[in-house]
Design a protein around this motif. Structure first.
Motif, PDB file in Angstrom:
ATOM      1  N   TYR A  64       8.945  -1.752   9.369  1.00  0.00           N
ATOM      2  CA  TYR A  64       9.287  -3.101   8.923  1.00  0.00           C
ATOM      3  C   TYR A  64       9.943  -3.066   7.550  1.00  0.00           C
ATOM      4  CZ  TYR A  64       6.637  -4.787  12.878  1.00  0.00           C
ATOM      5  OH  TYR A  64       6.209  -5.041  14.153  1.00  0.00           O
ATOM      6  N   SER A  65      10.540  -4.189   7.146  1.00  0.00           N
ATOM      7  CA  SER A  65      11.253  -4.290   5.868  1.00  0.00           C
ATOM      8  C   SER A  65      10.350  -4.014   4.673  1.00  0.00           C
ATOM      9  CB  SER A  65      11.856  -5.686   5.681  1.00  0.00           C
ATOM     10  OG  SER A  65      12.492  -6.125   6.817  1.00  0.00           O
ATOM     11  N   ASP A  66       9.079  -4.387   4.767  1.00  0.00           N
ATOM     12  CA  ASP A  66       8.161  -4.186   3.650  1.00  0.00           C
ATOM     13  C   ASP A  66       7.590  -2.770   3.574  1.00  0.00           C
ATOM     14  OD1 ASP A  66       6.523  -4.239   5.843  1.00  0.00           O
ATOM     15  OD2 ASP A  66       5.248  -5.883   5.157  1.00  0.00           O
ATOM     16  N   GLY A  67       8.038  -1.873   4.454  1.00  0.00           N
ATOM     17  CA  GLY A  67       7.602  -0.482   4.429  1.00  0.00           C
ATOM     18  C   GLY A  67       6.453  -0.170   5.378  1.00  0.00           C
ATOM     19  N   ASN A  68       5.859  -1.182   5.960  1.00  0.00           N
ATOM     20  CA  ASN A  68       4.777  -0.944   6.937  1.00  0.00           C
ATOM     21  C   ASN A  68       5.326  -0.240   8.166  1.00  0.00           C
ATOM     22  OD1 ASN A  68       2.748  -2.088   5.450  1.00  0.00           O
ATOM     23  ND2 ASN A  68       2.858  -4.068   6.449  1.00  0.00           N
ATOM     24  N   MET A  69       4.480   0.614   8.744  1.00  0.00           N
ATOM     25  CA  MET A  69       4.860   1.324   9.951  1.00  0.00           C
ATOM     26  C   MET A  69       3.727   1.180  10.968  1.00  0.00           C
ATOM     27  SD  MET A  69       6.624   4.944   9.851  1.00  0.00           S
ATOM     28  CE  MET A  69       8.134   4.976  10.738  1.00  0.00           C
TER      29      MET A  69
END
Length: 170
Positions: free
Chosen positions: A132-137
């Motif tokens: 995701y854009s916020d760095g979550n995977m």
């Protein structure tokens, strides 16, 4: 009405693994039943001598039956539902992992998607990693699904995420 796609596993490795566990539980149950039936054929003097077998085998049989019921439940319940707003995995279960939770994955802010197929410390794995854009995977374990089903799942995720976000997914 929202479009809903239900995908049930048809992968060879997943089905082989489930059948192997199922066969192992049945074999263990059969062997414990043989021990128990031998106990029933003993006379009362031998029964008194071997009573501890009975105290061990009955709980083992109960545990095996519970395992068999859980395995059948796992085969029936495991599925993936893909809608236009989210992806729902009925049971995300992994080897030696006690966290049996349901997963809801949204497409909002999905940036990229990667597919990993190979071996890790727990064995053979097949994973779709959603970044995701916020760095979550978020890893989606798709080991039980066939290659064609994994391609289909990835195409649906890409299509619905691009529709939701308005930009292309890597």
């Amino acid at each position: 009405m929202e479009k809903q796609i239900v995908i049930r596993p048809k992968g060879k490795m997943g089905l082989f693994g489930l059948c192997f566990v199922f066969a192992f539980i049945l074999f263990a149950f059969f062997m414990s039943s043989l021990v128990y039936s031998g106990f029933l054929q003993m006379d009362s003097a031998e029964k008194a001598e071997h009573m501890y077998y009975l105290y061990i085998m009955i709980p083992v049989d109960i545990i095996l039956l519970i395992g068999l019921i859980l395995q059948i439940r796992e085969i029936i319940r495991y599925k993936m539902i893909i809608t236009e707003k989210e992806l729902y995995l009925a049971a995300n279960r992994e080897l030696f992992r006690t966290n049996h939770k349901k997963m809801h994955v949204r497409y909002t802010d999905l940036k990229s998607m990667q597919y990993f197929l190979g071996f890790e410390t727990i064995g053979f794995v097949s994973v779709i990693a959603l970044e995701y854009s916020d760095g979550n995977m978020i890893p989606l374990n798709v080991t039980r699904f066939s290659d064609k089903q994994v391609d289909l799942i990835m195409n649906y995720i890409k299509e619905f995420a691009e529709k939701e976000n308005g930009y292309p997914i890597e």
